[in-house]
Design a protein around this motif. Structure first.
Motif, mmCIF file in Angstrom:
data_model
loop_
_atom_site.group_PDB
_atom_site.id
_atom_site.type_symbol
_atom_site.label_atom_id
_atom_site.label_comp_id
_atom_site.label_asym_id
_atom_site.label_seq_id
_atom_site.Cartn_x
_atom_site.Cartn_y
_atom_site.Cartn_z
ATOM 1 N N TYR A 75 -3.734 42.195 -21.821
ATOM 2 C CA TYR A 75 -3.749 41.251 -23.067
ATOM 3 C C TYR A 75 -5.268 41.361 -23.500
ATOM 4 O O TYR A 75 -5.627 40.852 -24.622
ATOM 5 C CB TYR A 75 -3.624 39.823 -22.606
ATOM 6 C CG TYR A 75 -2.139 39.384 -22.646
ATOM 7 C CD1 TYR A 75 -0.994 40.021 -23.275
ATOM 8 C CD2 TYR A 75 -1.562 38.753 -21.446
ATOM 9 C CE1 TYR A 75 0.200 39.750 -23.189
ATOM 10 C CE2 TYR A 75 -0.140 38.427 -21.192
ATOM 11 C CZ TYR A 75 0.764 39.020 -21.932
ATOM 12 O OH TYR A 75 2.032 38.667 -21.682
ATOM 13 N N LEU A 76 -6.107 41.963 -22.836
ATOM 14 C CA LEU A 76 -7.498 41.668 -23.152
ATOM 15 C C LEU A 76 -7.731 42.683 -24.475
ATOM 16 O O LEU A 76 -8.856 42.587 -25.215
ATOM 17 C CB LEU A 76 -8.470 42.376 -21.978
ATOM 18 C CG LEU A 76 -8.468 41.441 -20.746
ATOM 19 C CD1 LEU A 76 -9.425 42.271 -19.847
ATOM 20 C CD2 LEU A 76 -8.810 40.189 -21.126
ATOM 21 N N ASP A 77 -7.065 43.817 -24.750
ATOM 22 C CA ASP A 77 -6.997 44.627 -25.968
ATOM 23 C C ASP A 77 -6.738 43.798 -27.089
ATOM 24 O O ASP A 77 -6.894 44.324 -28.163
ATOM 25 C CB ASP A 77 -6.193 46.040 -25.753
ATOM 26 C CG ASP A 77 -4.723 45.633 -25.492
ATOM 27 O OD1 ASP A 77 -4.332 44.342 -25.477
ATOM 28 O OD2 ASP A 77 -4.067 46.619 -25.486
ATOM 29 N N LEU A 105 -9.393 33.874 -28.141
ATOM 30 C CA LEU A 105 -10.199 35.040 -28.311
ATOM 31 C C LEU A 105 -9.281 35.946 -29.251
ATOM 32 O O LEU A 105 -9.719 37.113 -29.533
ATOM 33 C CB LEU A 105 -10.434 35.699 -27.006
ATOM 34 C CG LEU A 105 -11.309 34.925 -26.015
ATOM 35 C CD1 LEU A 105 -11.996 35.668 -24.924
ATOM 36 C CD2 LEU A 105 -12.852 34.343 -26.797
ATOM 37 N N VAL A 106 -8.348 35.537 -29.563
ATOM 38 C CA VAL A 106 -7.394 36.237 -30.518
ATOM 39 C C VAL A 106 -7.566 35.850 -32.007
ATOM 40 O O VAL A 106 -7.582 36.711 -33.062
ATOM 41 C CB VAL A 106 -5.705 36.425 -30.065
ATOM 42 C CG1 VAL A 106 -5.042 37.370 -30.981
ATOM 43 C CG2 VAL A 106 -5.875 36.920 -28.624
ATOM 44 N N ALA A 120 -3.501 24.581 -25.680
ATOM 45 C CA ALA A 120 -3.979 25.920 -25.596
ATOM 46 C C ALA A 120 -2.632 26.742 -24.848
ATOM 47 O O ALA A 120 -2.165 27.747 -25.354
ATOM 48 C CB ALA A 120 -5.137 26.345 -24.661
ATOM 49 N N PHE A 121 -1.907 25.968 -24.160
ATOM 50 C CA PHE A 121 -0.734 26.439 -23.507
ATOM 51 C C PHE A 121 0.297 26.786 -24.537
ATOM 52 O O PHE A 121 0.936 27.696 -24.431
ATOM 53 C CB PHE A 121 -0.356 25.558 -22.184
ATOM 54 C CG PHE A 121 0.789 26.173 -21.496
ATOM 55 C CD1 PHE A 121 0.360 26.745 -20.442
ATOM 56 C CD2 PHE A 121 1.954 26.278 -21.593
ATOM 57 C CE1 PHE A 121 1.296 27.361 -19.465
ATOM 58 C CE2 PHE A 121 2.873 26.661 -20.924
ATOM 59 C CZ PHE A 121 2.606 27.239 -19.698
ATOM 60 N N ASP A 128 1.839 33.782 -29.189
ATOM 61 C CA ASP A 128 1.977 34.959 -28.376
ATOM 62 C C ASP A 128 0.135 35.358 -28.311
ATOM 63 O O ASP A 128 -0.062 36.559 -28.206
ATOM 64 C CB ASP A 128 2.684 36.166 -28.999
ATOM 65 C CG ASP A 128 2.956 37.117 -28.030
ATOM 66 O OD1 ASP A 128 2.950 36.941 -26.609
ATOM 67 O OD2 ASP A 128 3.110 38.351 -28.248
ATOM 68 N N HIS A 129 -0.685 34.702 -28.102
ATOM 69 C CA HIS A 129 -2.014 34.756 -27.983
ATOM 70 C C HIS A 129 -2.404 34.232 -26.493
ATOM 71 O O HIS A 129 -2.239 33.038 -26.153
ATOM 72 C CB HIS A 129 -2.934 33.767 -28.953
ATOM 73 C CG HIS A 129 -2.858 34.432 -30.403
ATOM 74 N ND1 HIS A 129 -3.261 33.715 -31.377
ATOM 75 C CD2 HIS A 129 -2.135 35.426 -31.134
ATOM 76 C CE1 HIS A 129 -3.134 34.305 -32.769
ATOM 77 N NE2 HIS A 129 -2.099 35.273 -32.246
#
Length: 536
Positions: A75-77, A105-106, A120-121, A128-129
């Motif tokens: 997911y980091l990308d 961060l998305v 946030a959850f 889908d972030h």
């Protein structure tokens, strides 16, 4: 009814009728006391959910280091640095709370909490972030899995959110070497840290010029950059320190900074006197800000009790005498001090010196060069030579400085109010950029430091031509020195909101100056050389 019928045992295969739920008048099921207790327990669980997660962080981190990378690390990308903006007030976009806030961060939005019932959850599930950063601790989590991420590629995001400085990293900020190392934002645009635009959200440009001026005074700037306010310090102090770190950040994602978070606190602390909606006076804002910062830093009335007083506070002596009209006084003769009568003297501290501009002529001169009235800085500073007198409320007054601070703030009284309008004095003040000597305005002693000062910040006012202060067309600009020492090593930048441009030194004296900050020159070898006018 017989006892057998009353206690009859049901026949095999028959069903006992179910109990009916109690309903309210509108037909909705009524909650039982047990259900109310369950709801209260759920609320308490939500409140403590993130606290429990924090307690398990170290265990999860050590476990993740020994295990192979999880699939969720992919997911980091999805992180999009171009949409990240940490300048605005850190409140949840749903609940508007400022407690326990995480940034996506998305997409860049802020949400509260990261437990199973948090916003946030829910955002991670519905949009889908999956990558979130705690805006207080700068720790990064993947949701809905809920585990801590430790990846070197995220260090730049944490630094933009919360920059840190060391004495070595700030040692060259005021030297020519700082100009030779430009930084680059995400779009590969070069910028010089400290000389970046501040966003004019509505009408806050009068506050932007004061922020820039103060954050270029080395003692105050260095104090804020090296600070680590995590305790019971005032919110105003925390936010101006955060703004200073962002302004001087060498790793910005975009070469501009928004002062929104700091100005929101200014609006609250000043009870709405200084806000984003209407134009204001930078001198009033400067005086308010210096006194509040001094108080919040633990300052008292004693000399050097805070970095504000040790940087800007000096002392001036004021002598007063009652005006007496004598019969032998001529019609045009001004009152003057009579040494035969009592003269009251008092010494007062100051944070900035106010100087009066000569009144503009009532009619324009036919000679073109005299259309714009001009005055030298020596003529306006003569107010503090101890000889020039002022008449005020039936008293004569004269002033002379007793002690000069390392940094002198000059306020040119350009605006005056009468019964009808606020008038503007268009007089242009001629001044050097380097080598202004204040010794004529000081009761000098052998132990007093150098009286030679160099200009580091100049705030100018622009509005429609005329002698009326038109706030609707008012524009505030600040001119800041970069480098130092004169010649090619010294450059000047003019900043108007987001517009940052280099300005020729000859153009600086042509504006309608309102505020200036002068820095005491460290070397005393040039004391007797007079004024060093930088012509380059």
């Amino acid at each position: 009814m017989t006892s057998e019928a009353k206690h009859a045992i049901p026949v095999e295969g028959s069903a006992r009728p179910a109990k009916k739920a109690r309903v309210d008048d509108d037909g909705a099921p009524r909650s039982s006391p047990r259900e109310y207790e369950d709801r209260a327990a759920l609320v308490a669980t939500l409140a403590g959910e993130d606290t429990e997660d924090e307690a398990e962080e170290m265990r999860m981190l050590s476990k993740s280091q020994s295990e192979p990378p999880k699939a969720s690390d992919l997911y980091l990308d999805t992180i999009n640095r171009a949409v990240l903006d940490f300048d605005f007030e850190k409140v949840c976009s749903v609940s508007l709370s400022n407690i326990n806030i995480y940034g996506c961060l998305v997409c860049g939005k802020y949400f509260q909490g990261r437990g199973r019932n948090s916003y946030a959850f829910a955002h991670a599930i519905h949009d889908d972030h999956h990558v979130f950063i705690n805006l207080e601790t700068t720790k990064v989590y993947v949701l809905p899995d809920g585990y801590l991420v430790s990846d070197p590629s995220l260090e730049d995001i944490a630094f933009v959110l919360s920059p840190t400085f060391t004495p070595a990293s700030i040692a060259t900020l005021s030297t020519p070497a700082h100009l030779q190392r430009p930084s680059y934002d995400l779009s590969n645009k070069p910028y010089i840290p400290g000389y970046v635009g501040l966003n004019n959200i509505k009408r806050n440009d009068y506050m932007n010029v004061v922020i820039h001026s103060l954050l270029h005074v080395p003692p105050l700037r260095d104090h804020l950059l090296l600070s680590n306010y995590r305790g019971k310090e005032s919110e105003l102090l925390k936010r101006i320190a955060g703004l200073a770190k962002k302004l001087w950040n060498p790793r910005l994602f975009k070469s501009q900074v928004s002062p929104h978070e700091f100005l929101q606190e200014v609006n609250r602390a000043s009870a709405g006197k200084f806000n984003l909606e209407k134009q204001g006076d930078p001198v009033e804002f400067l005086g308010w800000l210096l006194n509040h910062l001094h108080k919040d830093m633990g300052g008292t009335k004693r000399k050097n009790s805070s970095v504000i007083f040790s940087t800007f506070q000096g002392e001036v002596r004021m002598e007063t005498q009652q005006v007496l009209v004598r019969p032998d006084t001529g019609a045009n003769e001004k009152p003057r001090f009579d040494i035969d009568r009592e003269i009251k003297s008092s010494v007062s501290p100051f944070l900035f010196l106010a100087v009066d501009l000569p009144p503009p002529p009532l009619f324009q001169d036919s000679v073109e060069k005299n259309i714009i009235p001009q005055a030298s800085i020596q003529s306006v500073l003569a107010k503090y030579d101890g000889q020039k007198t002022q008449e005020f409320a039936g008293q004569l007054r004269r002033f002379k400085c007793q002690r000069l601070p390392p940094y002198i703030i000059l306020h040119y009284k350009r605006f005056t109010k009468n019964q009808f309008v606020e008038e503007k004095n268009p007089t242009i003040v001629n001044f050097p950029l380097r080598g202004l000597d204040f010794k004529d305005y000081l009761d000098a002693t052998a132990s007093h430091p150098s009286t030679i000062y160099d200009l580091i910040a100049n705030v100018v006012h622009e509005s429609a031509a005329g002698t009326t202060h038109d706030k609707g067309s008012t524009v505030w600009k600040v001119q800041l020195r970069a480098g130092g020492g004169g010649g090619e090593n010294e450059k000047w930048f003019q900043i108007q909101d987001l517009i940052v441009e280099e300005i020729r030194k000859e153009m600086i004296v042509l504006g309608e100056t309102v505020l200036q900050i002068w820095e005491r020159r460290q070397d005393t070898s040039s004391q007797s050389n007079g004024m060093d006018v930088d012509r380059s």
